[in-house]
Scaffold this motif. Structure first.
Motif, short mmCIF file in Angstrom:
data_model
loop_
_atom_site.label_atom_id
_atom_site.label_comp_id
_atom_site.label_asym_id
_atom_site.label_seq_id
_atom_site.Cartn_x
_atom_site.Cartn_y
_atom_site.Cartn_z
N ILE A 64 20.22 60.68 -10.37
CA ILE A 64 20.09 59.87 -9.16
C ILE A 64 19.44 58.53 -9.49
CG2 ILE A 64 18.92 59.67 -6.93
CD1 ILE A 64 19.26 62.70 -6.63
N TYR A 65 18.32 58.56 -10.20
CA TYR A 65 17.62 57.32 -10.55
C TYR A 65 18.44 56.44 -11.48
CZ TYR A 65 13.29 59.07 -8.45
OH TYR A 65 12.34 59.52 -7.58
N LYS A 66 19.04 57.07 -12.49
CA LYS A 66 19.79 56.29 -13.48
C LYS A 66 20.99 55.60 -12.84
CE LYS A 66 23.08 57.44 -15.93
NZ LYS A 66 24.53 57.15 -15.87
N ASN A 67 21.69 56.28 -11.97
CA ASN A 67 22.90 55.71 -11.38
C ASN A 67 22.62 54.67 -10.30
OD1 ASN A 67 24.68 57.20 -12.99
ND2 ASN A 67 24.57 58.97 -11.65
N ARG A 68 21.39 54.62 -9.80
CA ARG A 68 21.03 53.61 -8.79
C ARG A 68 20.38 52.38 -9.40
NH1 ARG A 68 17.79 56.46 -4.06
NH2 ARG A 68 17.92 54.34 -3.23
N CYS A 69 20.08 52.42 -10.69
CA CYS A 69 19.41 51.30 -11.35
C CYS A 69 20.38 50.15 -11.62
CB CYS A 69 18.80 51.74 -12.67
SG CYS A 69 17.41 52.87 -12.51
N ARG A 70 19.86 48.94 -11.60
CA ARG A 70 20.65 47.78 -12.00
C ARG A 70 20.59 47.58 -13.50
NH1 ARG A 70 22.07 44.02 -8.24
NH2 ARG A 70 23.32 43.24 -9.99
N VAL A 71 19.46 47.97 -14.11
CA VAL A 71 19.29 47.85 -15.56
C VAL A 71 18.86 49.21 -16.12
CG1 VAL A 71 18.03 46.74 -17.44
CG2 VAL A 71 18.63 45.42 -15.39
N VAL A 72 19.51 49.63 -17.19
CA VAL A 72 19.17 50.89 -17.86
C VAL A 72 18.89 50.58 -19.33
CG1 VAL A 72 19.94 53.20 -18.51
CG2 VAL A 72 20.65 52.23 -16.32
N VAL A 73 17.72 51.01 -19.81
CA VAL A 73 17.34 50.84 -21.21
C VAL A 73 17.42 52.20 -21.89
CG1 VAL A 73 15.56 50.10 -22.81
CG2 VAL A 73 15.83 48.91 -20.62
N ASP A 74 18.18 52.30 -22.97
CA ASP A 74 18.28 53.56 -23.69
C ASP A 74 17.82 53.35 -25.12
OD1 ASP A 74 20.77 53.73 -25.74
OD2 ASP A 74 21.20 52.30 -24.14
N SER A 75 17.53 54.46 -25.81
CA SER A 75 17.01 54.36 -27.17
C SER A 75 18.08 54.68 -28.21
CB SER A 75 15.81 55.31 -27.36
OG SER A 75 16.23 56.65 -27.13
N GLY A 76 19.33 54.63 -27.81
CA GLY A 76 20.43 54.88 -28.74
C GLY A 76 21.37 53.70 -28.80
N ALA A 77 22.67 53.99 -28.65
CA ALA A 77 23.69 52.94 -28.69
C ALA A 77 24.45 52.91 -27.38
CB ALA A 77 24.64 53.18 -29.85
N GLY A 78 23.72 53.12 -26.28
CA GLY A 78 24.32 53.16 -24.95
C GLY A 78 24.03 54.50 -24.28
N TYR A 79 23.73 54.49 -22.98
CA TYR A 79 23.46 55.76 -22.31
C TYR A 79 24.74 56.61 -22.27
CZ TYR A 79 25.53 53.78 -18.00
OH TYR A 79 26.38 53.22 -17.08
N SER A 80 25.90 55.94 -22.29
CA SER A 80 27.17 56.63 -22.45
C SER A 80 27.82 56.10 -23.72
CB SER A 80 28.09 56.38 -21.24
OG SER A 80 29.36 56.96 -21.45
#
Length: 220
Positions: free
Chosen positions: A4-20
């Motif tokens: 829910i939180y991830k999909n409502r965010c305008r900016v997503v920071v991940d520690s890999g090479a993309g959350y998808s």
């Protein structure tokens, strides 16, 4: 809650090479995964989680089928700390995202330490304040056995901590921080039960950098 939180965010920071991030030569599966997992309205920034001392992405042996058409990432940019690292990551991930060569903020904690930080982190991570710590944090190497379990069986923890005491003084404890792909194997084989108080579980905290700051010696 995470979704829910991830999909409502305008900016997503991940520690890999993309959350998808995925690779498939099946065009239908590629389109379906992209449709279900990717929100093009979001800006996804990737920080990665280390330095390229081993192969990543398309450079891994066995990933010869990776191509620009088969690989997808939601990332709009990856942070790097040098031209050297940027060049490696650019090739490993098929030039699918721009390299933003401004540094690696995940490691800032290691260089800008306010007074009392180490003691505070030890308290947060439930580590003994009166002990010095050697942390064993092996990275992922193809399978769970090669990613620390075989090597751990070869380490005489008692002899190691005695040698550290003789060389550097103080009482030492052995902290194991396993790769997330190894956690199920650790539980199934009862590694922490087997070693008892000889080994401290270093996977209770989330941030590896906090463990690094609380550690006196790192063994990889």
């Amino acid at each position: 809650d995470y979704c829910i939180y991830k999909n409502r965010c305008r900016v997503v920071v991940d520690s890999g090479a993309g959350y998808s991030s995925f690779n498939t030569t099946n065009k239908f599966k590629h389109s379906l995964q992209k449709l279900l997992l990717y929100n093009k309205k979001q800006y996804n920034l990737s920080t990665w989680h280390g330095n390229p001392v081993k192969c990543f992405g398309a450079d891994i042996h066995g990933n010869e089928d990776w191509s620009v058409e088969s690989y997808f990432t939601s990332s709009k940019g990856m942070l790097t700390d040098s031209d050297y690292v940027a060049t490696i990551m650019k090739g490993a991930y098929m030039d699918k995202m721009p390299m933003i060569n401004i540094g690696t903020p995940r490691t800032d904690l290691l260089f800008d330490k306010p007074p009392g930080l180490k003691e505070s982190l030890k308290n947060k991570l439930c580590l003994p304040q009166d002990k010095k710590i050697i942390m064993y944090a092996p990275t992922w190497r193809d399978n769970a056995d090669d990613s620390g379990l075989i090597q751990l069986a070869m380490i005489d923890v008692d002899q190691l901590t005695r040698a550290l005491h003789d060389k550097f003084g103080g009482d030492w404890v052995f902290l194991l921080r396993a790769h997330n792909n190894v956690l199920n194997a650790l539980r199934e084989r009862g590694i922490f039960e087997k070693y008892g108080s000889k080994i401290i579980n270093g996977n209770k905290g989330i941030d590896m950098m906090e463990y690094m700051c609380a550690t006196d010696i790192l063994l990889i």
